[in-house]
Design a protein around this motif. Structure first.
Motif, PDB file in Angstrom:
ATOM      1  N   THR A 531      21.795 -54.633  71.071  1.00 32.88           N
ATOM      2  CA  THR A 531      22.617 -55.183  72.102  1.00 32.88           C
ATOM      3  C   THR A 531      22.985 -56.751  71.660  1.00 32.88           C
ATOM      4  N   GLY A 532      21.905 -57.289  70.927  1.00 35.19           N
ATOM      5  CA  GLY A 532      22.126 -58.652  70.363  1.00 35.19           C
ATOM      6  C   GLY A 532      22.995 -58.721  69.278  1.00 35.19           C
ATOM      7  N   ALA A 533      22.988 -57.783  68.464  1.00 36.90           N
ATOM      8  CA  ALA A 533      23.628 -57.815  67.313  1.00 36.90           C
ATOM      9  C   ALA A 533      25.155 -57.566  67.635  1.00 36.90           C
ATOM     10  N   ALA A 534      25.308 -56.923  68.624  1.00 39.89           N
ATOM     11  CA  ALA A 534      26.725 -56.952  69.198  1.00 39.89           C
ATOM     12  C   ALA A 534      27.312 -58.153  69.783  1.00 39.89           C
ATOM     13  N   GLY A 535      26.367 -58.714  70.320  1.00 37.89           N
ATOM     14  CA  GLY A 535      26.564 -60.202  70.812  1.00 37.89           C
ATOM     15  C   GLY A 535      26.896 -60.048  72.459  1.00 37.89           C
ATOM     16  N   LEU A 536      26.262 -58.943  72.879  1.00 36.88           N
ATOM     17  CA  LEU A 536      26.012 -58.775  74.332  1.00 36.88           C
ATOM     18  C   LEU A 536      24.869 -59.147  74.851  1.00 36.88           C
ATOM     19  N   GLY A 537      25.259 -59.834  76.120  1.00 40.87           N
ATOM     20  CA  GLY A 537      23.985 -60.220  77.073  1.00 40.87           C
ATOM     21  C   GLY A 537      23.102 -61.153  76.045  1.00 40.87           C
ATOM     22  N   VAL A 538      23.419 -62.084  75.121  1.00 41.63           N
ATOM     23  CA  VAL A 538      22.661 -62.928  74.485  1.00 41.63           C
ATOM     24  C   VAL A 538      23.052 -64.288  74.838  1.00 41.63           C
ATOM     25  N   ASP A 539      22.274 -65.393  74.915  1.00 37.74           N
ATOM     26  CA  ASP A 539      22.686 -66.703  75.142  1.00 37.74           C
ATOM     27  C   ASP A 539      22.007 -67.481  74.224  1.00 37.74           C
ATOM     28  N   VAL A 540      23.194 -67.929  73.161  1.00 35.67           N
ATOM     29  CA  VAL A 540      22.694 -68.954  72.177  1.00 35.67           C
ATOM     30  C   VAL A 540      23.439 -70.355  71.964  1.00 35.67           C
ATOM     31  N   LEU A 541      22.926 -71.034  71.204  1.00 30.22           N
ATOM     32  CA  LEU A 541      23.369 -72.345  71.090  1.00 30.22           C
ATOM     33  C   LEU A 541      24.402 -72.697  69.817  1.00 30.22           C
ATOM     34  N   HIS A 542      24.097 -71.883  68.889  1.00 33.86           N
ATOM     35  CA  HIS A 542      24.613 -71.854  67.510  1.00 33.86           C
ATOM     36  C   HIS A 542      25.476 -70.766  67.507  1.00 33.86           C
TER      37      HIS A 542
END
Length: 949
Positions: A531-542
């Protein structure tokens, strides 16, 4: 309004009072001067400032002990004068500064603050505060010369001692405010002349001498008794970071040259007091400050008042902004503070933390600074090492803070996470920590006990009316708070977003296959990684440098699904019963629950599998159930990631998911149903019914093939059961041949597999009732039929249940008397029979000309044919299921009397046996079936109303 506006007039009125005060220093004379000053204008007083201050200063400098009331009156009068005038002479400023400081010192000089009254201390501190504000223009900078360093040091030590030792909150606050003014960092509303670069560096050089004493004293104030009040702590934290930023600012330290590091020409004791901020001094000071910052962060981050935590966040912001290179050893502590407070209960603190983290990310303070990245990497390794111990020892709030720190460290590392995880030590520590933290609590017996009861509601309605498939609530061994699990999810997703996907999947798949202890946790991590690798439901700074392609995601997901659906991982023991064994004892233990739920079949049904454990325990079965549920949730996650691209994988995935949708374990069935909803949403199907119908070709083919080898593939009937439960009448023509195969398999394996086949037949006839008999918005079919009979006048009113039971027992007694040869009873019976109207003869020839049965009715008839033979089966479970199926068959066939009545006639003897000589559960269930018979028998010829003799 002042009366005397000119200096001459003012001098005339003030001279006598000043002369008198110079001769006699009393409180009354000071008060008289104070009263006269009220009649003088500010401009006139400015011209006479030194003249008026002379008697007051003389009173302070007079040798010998003085009354505190006199000193207090003098200082208050000086404060009044300074508040309306400006000090324009360097000597006057320095002398007043020293004289006011001497008012606070002890005569012996051993203890800087004298044992004075609190009122006098507060008055002197306020006078110093006003004096610093009254300095005109550049005059204030004359205090910040190497020659005045002893005076500054004396004042700083006095004020620090008052802030640390005094009990009165007002004195503490006043001393801290005065120190703030002394380091030229006043935050009051008055306009202050800004310092240029050279002046700022000059002040930094001077206060570098005081930095150790100021920082240590302030750290003691900050971590002091909480009863001192939050405002004292807030002021101390603010003064701490302002002083550190003044001395340790990266911009200042970068401009210090080698020549400036050497003492200037004159060799004196004053020059020895000046600190030269060279590299060695900076490193040594930074190491010592790191200890104090760690102490402050640990205390303030847990302070109950939100303003203290807010000021701590501000400390982090300014130190990271201005001193990130000089205080590189403290970066870990600073980041720990801001990351730990990112989920603070105060919205103001939360928003400020997010703002600071974004500013750090935008400035790329960490990502482009190798030293900071190394610090974060080392802290990440230490935290991962300590994580299992902390999870076992901290309360939920402490665990939440620890995991917030872990998540924040990963976010700040950003793209460098991939480099950090290339280290086997880091990856191993972090993965094992996640495995231990995510350990599930599998001791709850209810997970195994909860079974699926009867047919569930159909999922044929549009997806808009269905609840989105969500993961089952999990219970973990080391924490309870749901927020902690959400943090762990974010940690895994951030790893998937920044990390090397192939490396991470390979590593966690290794843990998945390494031990059954890690299998559930590894599956949870894998689901979140994708899920994170697809960029879904993840909160990032960079933002990451390159996104993972769809093809890479599809290949990775395919390999994971192959592991999930492998027989060793998919067909696990989830209950203690096995097909074909006697379940009398189990059913008896479940009798109360079965009766309360409608007396349907109630025993634990096993999922017989190639990997069945011969002696399973509750813990192992719970563990297996959770593993299957987590893998099903993974299928839903992968569908969410791939979207319509997931349709290509349905050929290999949908059949296993439908198997679990038909599982008798409630948790597994619910999770599989939620997974189907997720797949529908992702692949663009309108409903689960549409999903099944669109893919029914290879589903039917798989069922047909597996029915031919039931011994090796015992779950084929579950797939058909799930298809029937979640589809509509349009599916019937597609599965008609498969239903024939099921009936043939039942004929062949009725000794071993009767229970599982009867389960799918029960679902089948229930679906037939729903599709072809139940009319939306009307009564149950039996009730609807009876209502139609009443309206059409085809029969009499049905007697209540009590009367039916009574009539049954009367008939039973009568039959028993006949069997015992009671001739009077026989004669009465014959008379009753003779009194009945003659029975119409059955016209068998008419049956040949009848139209053939509809497909659904023919199927119900074939099913009822098999059930009649199984009514006397030795298995209690089978007998209960047969009675369920018979009830539905009667409902389906009630419009086809010529076919229903002969079948009912054949089933009647066995049904009577169930009523009078069987387990109480069967008797209760048989009464319910008999009620269905009575519903139709009341309007039929007598030969179908009584059992055959």
């Amino acid at each position: 309004m002042a009366v005397f506006d000119t200096p001459q007039e003012a001098f005339g009125i003030l001279r006598p009072v000043c002369v008198q005060l110079t001769k006699v220093q009393t409180t009354e004379n000071v008060e008289r001067l104070q009263a006269q000053l009220q009649t003088v204008s500010d401009s006139a007083l400015q011209e006479l400032q030194e003249y008026v201050l002379f008697p007051l200063r003389f009173a302070l400098k007079t040798p010998g002990p003085k009354r505190e009331s006199l000193v207090q009156s003098v200082v208050q009068c000086i404060t009044s004068i300074l508040s309306t005038t400006c000090v324009k002479k360097q000597d006057l400023l320095q002398e007043l500064f020293s004289e006011l400081c001497l008012c606070l010192s002890s005569p012996s000089g051993l203890q800087p603050p004298a044992p004075l009254s609190e009122e006098l201390k507060l008055t002197v501190i306020q006078a110093l505060h006003v004096l610093m504000h009254s300095a005109y223009g550049d005059i204030i900078l004359t205090l910040y010369q190497p020659s005045t360093l002893p005076h500054l040091g004396f004042a700083v030590s006095l004020l620090l001692a008052l802030a640390e030792q005094e009990k009165a909150k007002q004195i503490k606050l006043a001393a801290l405010k005065c120190l703030q003014v002394l380091i030229l960092q006043c935050d009051c509303q008055e306009h202050h002349r800004p310092l240029d670069t050279v002046e700022t560096r000059q002040c930094g050089n001077l206060f570098a001498s005081f930095l150790p004493g100021i920082s240590i004293a302030l750290s003691r104030v900050i971590t002091g008794d909480i009863k001192q009040g939050h405002m004292v702590t807030v002021s101390a934290i603010r003064l701490f970071y302002q002083t550190v930023c003044l001395v340790m600012a990266d911009e200042q330290l970068a401009t210090i040259t080698q020549d400036e590091e050497k003492p200037s020409g004159e060799q004196s004791r004053l020059s020895e007091l000046v600190v030269h901020r060279g590299p060695d001094w900076v490193k040594s000071t930074a190491d010592k400050l790191s200890l104090l910052i760690h102490k402050i962060v640990e205390f303030a981050s847990l302070h109950p008042h939100w303003k203290v935590r807010m000021e701590l966040v501000e400390l982090v912001h300014l130190l990271m902004l201005k001193c990130s290179q000089s205080l590189v050893e403290s970066v870990g502590h600073l980041l720990k503070a801001v990351v730990g407070l990112v989920n603070d209960e105060s919205n103001e603190v939360q928003s400020k933390c997010h703002e600071i983290l974004r500013s750090i990310a935008e400035l790329r303070t960490v990502a482009e600074n190798r030293d900071l990245a190394d610090v974060l990497s080392e802290n990440l390794h230490s935290l991962a090492t300590a994580l299992p111990r902390l999870m076992n020892s901290q309360d939920d709030q402490g665990k939440f803070s620890t995991l917030s720190l872990l998540l924040g460290s990963l976010k700040l590392l950003g793209p460098k996470v991939s480099i950090v995880l290339n280290s086997a030590a880091h990856l191993q520590r972090l993965s094992k920590a996640l495995m231990q933290v995510l350990e599930l609590d599998v001791a709850d017996v209810k997970i195994v006990e909860e079974r699926r009861w009867g047919p569930e509601d159909s999922l044929g309605e549009p997806l808009g009316s269905l609840q989105h498939g969500k993961g089952q609530k999990k219970y973990f061994r080391f924490f309870i708070d749901e927020r902690i699990f959400l943090l762990i999810q974010q940690v895994c997703r951030v790893l998937g977003y920044y990390g090397n996907l192939y490396l991470l999947v390979d590593h966690f798949m290794g843990l998945y296959n390494e031990s059954v202890v890690y299998r559930k946790q590894a599956a949870m991590v894998l689901n979140e990684l994708i899920t994170g690798a697809a960029g879904l439901g993840v909160d990032v700074l960079h933002e990451r440098e390159t996104a993972v392609s769809t093809e890479d995601l599809k290949g990775t997901i395919t390999s994971i699904l192959e592991e999930y659906t492998d027989q060793a991982n998919w067909y696990l023991t989830t209950s203690i019963d096995t097909e074909g064994t006697s379940d009398e004892l189990t059913v008896k233990h479940s009798r109360v629950r079965a009766i309360s739920r409608g007396a349907h079949s109630s025993s634990l049904i096993s999922s017989s599998s190639p990997s069945s454990d011969p002696n399973p325990t509750i813990r192992s079965m719970n563990s297996n159930i959770w593993q299957i549920c987590i893998q099903l949730e993974g299928v839903g996650c992968f569908a969410y990631v791939l979207g319509k691209e997931f349709r290509l994988l349905l050929v290999s995935v949908l059949y296993p998911v439908l198997e679990k949708a038909g599982d008798s374990t409630l948790l597994i069935s619910q999770t599989a149903t939620g997974t189907m909803v997720d797949v529908c949403r992702a692949c663009g199907y309108d409903s689960v019914q549409n999903l099944i119908n669109s893919n029914s070709d290879y589903l039917v083919n798989g069922i047909s093939l597996n029915l031919r080898r039931v011994a090796h593939q015992p779950h084929a009937s579950r797939v058909l059961e799930a298809m029937l439960r979640h589809s509509d009448a349009s599916l019937l023509p597609l599965v008609e041949d498969v239903i024939r195969d099921v009936l043939s398999a039942l004929d062949q394996f009725y000794d071993d597999r009767a229970s599982s086949f009867l389960g799918v037949l029960s679902t089948l006839v229930a679906a037939l009732v729903q599709w072809f008999v139940v009319v939306k918005g009307k009564e149950h079919p039996q009730e609807q039929n009876l209502e139609q009979q009443r309206k059409q006048g085809k029969g009499s009113v049905i007697t209540p249940m009590v009367q039916e039971v009574e009539q049954f027992f009367l008939d039973y007694i009568k039959q028993k008397q006949i069997a015992e040869g009671n001739l009077p009873a026989m004669e009465e019976e014959e008379e009753e029979v003779q009194a009945l109207p003659p029975e119409p003869e059955m016209d068998d020839s008419g049956a040949e000309g009848e139209t053939p049965l509809p497909a659904h009715a023919q199927i119900a008839k074939d099913v009822m044919e098999r059930c009649i033979h199984l009514l006397s089966d030795k298995s209690l479970r089978v007998r209960l299921k047969v009675l369920d199926v018979l009830e539905f068959c009667v409902i389906v066939l009630h419009l086809h009397e010529n076919h229903l009545l002969p079948m009912a006639h054949r089933a009647w003897p066995a049904l009577v046996t169930r009523l009078i000589n069987d387990d109480p559960l069967v008797v209760l269930r048989a009464f319910k079936a008999e009620e269905g018979y009575e519903t139709f028998a009341v309007t039929k010829p007598p030969q179908y109303q009584q059992p055959a003799p």
